[in-house]
Scaffold this active site. Structure first.
Site, PDB file in Angstrom:
ATOM      1  N   THR A 146      -3.656 -39.086  34.925  1.00 30.58           N
ATOM      2  CA  THR A 146      -4.224 -39.297  36.299  1.00 30.58           C
ATOM      3  C   THR A 146      -5.775 -40.089  35.887  1.00 30.58           C
ATOM      4  O   THR A 146      -5.937 -41.231  35.515  1.00 30.58           O
ATOM      5  CB  THR A 146      -4.567 -38.080  37.258  1.00 30.58           C
ATOM      6  OG1 THR A 146      -5.436 -37.073  36.552  1.00 30.58           O
ATOM      7  CG2 THR A 146      -3.224 -37.656  37.814  1.00 30.58           C
ATOM      8  N   LYS A 168      -1.904 -33.056  30.464  1.00 28.74           N
ATOM      9  CA  LYS A 168      -2.676 -33.772  31.288  1.00 28.74           C
ATOM     10  C   LYS A 168      -3.844 -32.928  31.964  1.00 28.74           C
ATOM     11  O   LYS A 168      -3.786 -31.948  32.236  1.00 28.74           O
ATOM     12  CB  LYS A 168      -1.853 -34.543  32.305  1.00 28.74           C
ATOM     13  CG  LYS A 168      -1.493 -33.859  33.413  1.00 28.74           C
ATOM     14  CD  LYS A 168      -2.398 -33.507  34.583  1.00 28.74           C
ATOM     15  CE  LYS A 168      -2.994 -34.556  35.067  1.00 28.74           C
ATOM     16  NZ  LYS A 168      -4.357 -34.203  36.121  1.00 28.74           N
ATOM     17  N   THR A 179      -6.791 -28.218  36.157  1.00 32.76           N
ATOM     18  CA  THR A 179      -6.087 -29.036  36.833  1.00 32.76           C
ATOM     19  C   THR A 179      -5.044 -29.640  35.766  1.00 32.76           C
ATOM     20  O   THR A 179      -5.299 -30.991  35.259  1.00 32.76           O
ATOM     21  CB  THR A 179      -6.649 -29.894  37.725  1.00 32.76           C
ATOM     22  OG1 THR A 179      -5.810 -31.019  38.343  1.00 32.76           O
ATOM     23  CG2 THR A 179      -7.464 -30.832  36.786  1.00 32.76           C
ATOM     24  N   GLU A 259     -13.944 -35.698  32.788  1.00 36.95           N
ATOM     25  CA  GLU A 259     -14.396 -36.940  33.579  1.00 36.95           C
ATOM     26  C   GLU A 259     -16.015 -36.941  33.247  1.00 36.95           C
ATOM     27  O   GLU A 259     -16.636 -36.126  33.637  1.00 36.95           O
ATOM     28  CB  GLU A 259     -14.235 -36.549  34.824  1.00 36.95           C
ATOM     29  CG  GLU A 259     -12.839 -36.900  35.208  1.00 36.95           C
ATOM     30  CD  GLU A 259     -12.394 -36.138  36.735  1.00 36.95           C
ATOM     31  OE1 GLU A 259     -11.157 -36.362  37.026  1.00 36.95           O
ATOM     32  OE2 GLU A 259     -13.171 -35.460  37.312  1.00 36.95           O
ATOM     33  N   ASN A 378     -15.824 -38.608  40.792  1.00 36.27           N
ATOM     34  CA  ASN A 378     -15.318 -37.844  41.817  1.00 36.27           C
ATOM     35  C   ASN A 378     -15.731 -37.967  43.138  1.00 36.27           C
ATOM     36  O   ASN A 378     -15.565 -37.486  44.017  1.00 36.27           O
ATOM     37  CB  ASN A 378     -15.669 -36.199  41.446  1.00 36.27           C
ATOM     38  CG  ASN A 378     -14.838 -35.527  40.180  1.00 36.27           C
ATOM     39  OD1 ASN A 378     -13.712 -35.406  40.642  1.00 36.27           O
ATOM     40  ND2 ASN A 378     -15.397 -35.666  39.168  1.00 36.27           N
ATOM     41  N   SER A 383      -8.952 -38.004  44.183  1.00 41.92           N
ATOM     42  CA  SER A 383      -7.981 -37.101  43.854  1.00 41.92           C
ATOM     43  C   SER A 383      -8.461 -35.783  43.484  1.00 41.92           C
ATOM     44  O   SER A 383      -9.576 -35.484  43.591  1.00 41.92           O
ATOM     45  CB  SER A 383      -7.336 -37.635  42.631  1.00 41.92           C
ATOM     46  OG  SER A 383      -8.121 -37.562  41.580  1.00 41.92           O
TER      47      SER A 383
END
Length: 383
Positions: A146, A168, A179, A259, A378, A383
């Site tokens: 993702t 992932k 996640t 991220e 974010n 998502s």
């Protein structure tokens, strides 16, 4: 180095049209046996996605023939209709593979609260089935990405068997699983009970000790599948080490791809009274936004470490706490230690050591710095 490194497994990754971008978004991993033993560990979030609820039931049977994984949609908080979509996915895969739907695990990742485009997903399963190959692991790892910037795979070798895997995850990484979607495979001979014991022990010291941002997902799934194709019954200690090695490798890759991160930070707690105390203290530090901001600014602010430690109920005396940052003991016995200017924070990896002076136990939890890149990712990406 992939989820198909072990004998007895095939995989595929394709673009089914779930993602608007047209990027790969559907993966299939199939266990060709001769055994189909499996174990799973799932999110501890009370709000669970439909595929998690489904797969938890599947794993109670201790056997998994195949795993269907999609990115581009979490199928979480979608009500009874969303659960039916998961059920239909398992049934379609079972029909294509001449298997039972009760042996098809399903994993999803992406936006919460939106139903999956079944008119794309179900036909995509036929395409994925036709593309299954023993060297299909890398394609499968790419299809589950993702916000990941790289596909994540790992491999370890035992005495006569192999353990491989893919994962992932790049955000919402917090203990209780992250996640993440993870599939670990082995061609060793092991029953479901052994796999469950080994997987839970491995998860406890790897995925459960990754805490990027303190947020827990609704879709976290880690599966361990055994084909038995090597015909090797492994030594339990060696098998545990091999599975843990693959999980640790994948967990470390998750941290490295978090991220917006510019730092990968290991918070090591030593001389704790118990392992639970060590984990609690490490988590308190890794969840401190003040500490994480300091790391982004290359500021060895040990006061922010101590203040986080003090919020726990771990056994320690405040005037016996010591903290090292990249090997420099900037805090000793609850006060000023070595010159903080000696700390070099210019590299990607940072190690913070917290000495509780209360016992002989320890633990390490990995986190990242808090950056403008994380905030942008974010806020701009839904998502």
């Amino acid at each position: 180095m992939s989820v198909t490194s072990a004998k007895g497994f095939r995989a595929a990754g394709i673009a089914a049209g779930i993602k608007a971008s047209g990027n790969p978004d559907l993966a299939l991993v199939v266990n060709d046996g001769p055994a189909t033993a499996a174990a799973g560990v799932f999110t501890s979030n009370r709000v669970k996605a439909a595929p998690v609820v489904w797969s938890e039931q599947v794993l109670k049977g201790g056997a998994v023939k195949a795993v269907v994984l999609n990115s581009g949609g979490a199928n979480a908080c979608t009500g009874p209709a969303g659960f039916q979509d998961t059920h239909k996915t398992a049934e379609e895969a079972a029909a294509l593979l001449d298997a039972s739907a009760a042996e098809i695990a399903v994993c999803s990742t992406g936006l919460i609260g939106v139903r999956l485009p079944m008119d794309a997903l179900l036909p995509g399963l036929k395409t994925a089935t036709d593309a299954l190959a023993a060297d299909g692991g890398p394609a499968a790892a790419t299809a589950i990405m993702t916000t990941d910037t790289v596909a994540k795979t790992a491999e370890a070798h035992g005495s006569g068997y192999v353990v491989g895997g893919m994962a992932k995850g790049a955000g919402m990484l917090a203990p209780g699983l992250a996640t993440m979607l993870v599939v670990v495979t082995t061609d060793a001979v092991a029953d479901a009970a052994v796999l469950d014991t080994v997987l839970r022990a491995a998860t406890k010291v790897t995925f459960d000790r990754v805490d990027s941002d303190g947020c827990m997902s609704t879709n976290d799934t880690v599966l361990l599948l055994a084909s038995g194709a090597s015909e090797t019954v492994p030594d339990l200690a060696e098998f545990q080490a091999a599975v843990t090695s693959v999980c640790a490798d994948l967990a470390r890759q998750l941290v490295g791809d978090a991220e917006g991160a510019t730092k990968d930070i290991a918070v090591e707690v030593v001389r704790a009274a118990t392992e639970d105390d060590a984990v609690q203290v490490a988590k308190a530090v890794t969840r401190s936004n003040l500490f994480k901001c300091a790391m982004y600014g290359n500021d060895p602010n040990w006061g922010r470490v101590l203040s986080a430690v003090g919020t726990t109920d771990a056994a320690f005396e405040p005037d016996q706490l010591s903290v090292a940052i990249n090997g420099v003991w900037v805090c000793r016995d609850g006060g000023v230690g070595e010159d903080r200017d000696l700390v070099d924070l210019t590299g990607r990896e940072v190690k913070v050591t917290v000495d509780l002076a209360a016992g002989t136990s320890g633990a390490t939890v990995w986190t990242n710095d808090l950056t403008p890149g994380y905030v942008h990712e974010n806020s701009a990406y839904s998502s």
